[in-house]
Design a protein around this motif. Structure first.
Motif, short mmCIF file in Angstrom:
data_model
loop_
_atom_site.label_atom_id
_atom_site.label_comp_id
_atom_site.label_asym_id
_atom_site.label_seq_id
_atom_site.Cartn_x
_atom_site.Cartn_y
_atom_site.Cartn_z
N ASP A 82 0.79 -1.25 0.00
CA ASP A 82 0.00 0.00 0.00
C ASP A 82 0.81 1.29 0.00
N ILE A 83 2.13 1.22 -0.11
CA ILE A 83 2.91 2.47 -0.15
C ILE A 83 2.99 2.93 -1.61
N SER A 84 2.73 4.20 -1.81
CA SER A 84 2.83 4.75 -3.16
C SER A 84 4.29 5.08 -3.47
N PRO A 85 4.65 5.16 -4.75
CA PRO A 85 6.02 5.53 -5.09
C PRO A 85 6.42 6.89 -4.50
N THR A 86 5.48 7.83 -4.48
CA THR A 86 5.76 9.15 -3.92
C THR A 86 6.04 9.07 -2.43
N ALA A 87 5.21 8.32 -1.71
CA ALA A 87 5.40 8.18 -0.26
C ALA A 87 6.72 7.49 0.03
N LEU A 88 7.08 6.48 -0.76
CA LEU A 88 8.34 5.78 -0.55
C LEU A 88 9.52 6.70 -0.83
N THR A 89 9.45 7.45 -1.92
CA THR A 89 10.51 8.40 -2.26
C THR A 89 10.69 9.42 -1.15
N ASN A 90 9.59 10.00 -0.68
CA ASN A 90 9.66 11.01 0.39
C ASN A 90 10.23 10.42 1.68
N THR A 91 9.83 9.21 2.00
CA THR A 91 10.33 8.55 3.21
C THR A 91 11.82 8.28 3.10
N LEU A 92 12.26 7.77 1.96
CA LEU A 92 13.69 7.50 1.76
C LEU A 92 14.51 8.78 1.84
N ARG A 93 14.00 9.85 1.24
CA ARG A 93 14.71 11.14 1.30
C ARG A 93 14.83 11.64 2.73
N HIS A 94 13.73 11.53 3.47
CA HIS A 94 13.73 11.99 4.87
C HIS A 94 14.75 11.20 5.69
N LEU A 95 14.76 9.89 5.52
CA LEU A 95 15.69 9.06 6.28
C LEU A 95 17.13 9.33 5.87
N GLU A 96 17.34 9.61 4.60
CA GLU A 96 18.70 9.94 4.14
C GLU A 96 19.15 11.29 4.71
N GLU A 97 18.26 12.28 4.68
CA GLU A 97 18.59 13.60 5.23
C GLU A 97 18.93 13.53 6.72
N ASN A 98 18.34 12.57 7.41
CA ASN A 98 18.58 12.41 8.84
C ASN A 98 19.65 11.36 9.15
N THR A 99 20.39 10.99 8.13
CA THR A 99 21.52 10.04 8.21
C THR A 99 21.15 8.69 8.83
#
Length: 105
Positions: free
Chosen positions: A48-65
């Motif tokens: 149920d995760i959309s590509p947009t939600a996954l992209t945003n989540t991955l970016r957030h986690l990357e920004e927070n190391t």
């Protein structure tokens, strides 16, 4: 005149939640505890995760190391995601949440 500045004291739990992010972050972390994954693998495993939600989540986690993103010069570009040491330290917390969820959920 001396003015006393009020400092906001941020709760440690609130700090942790801000670093981790939204509900999808926990599911991404759960998948990455098993090792490095590609975008498509994560999307397949997290229902149920959309590509947009996954992209945003991955970016957030990357920004927070919490995770690292490694891109390979292929056509199309291959991108892999792995947990950092900081991200690996969340494993104990999520394991306890899993135990709690099994007991009370």
């Amino acid at each position: 005149m001396n003015q006393v500045k009020e400092e906001e004291i941020e709760c440690s739990i609130e700090k942790a939640l801000n670093i981790i992010g939204g509900k999808w972050s926990f599911l991404v972390l759960k998948e990455l505890f098993d090792g490095t994954k590609r975008f498509g693998e994560l999307q397949k495993e997290i229902k149920d995760i959309s590509p947009t939600a996954l992209t945003n989540t991955l970016r957030h986690l990357e920004e927070n190391t919490i995770l690292t993103r490694k891109a390979y010069a292929t056509v199309p570009v291959t991108v892999e995601y792995s947990l950092t040491e900081k991200g690996e330290e969340l494993h104990k917390i999520l394991k306890e949440m899993k135990i709690w969820g099994s007991k009370w959920g």
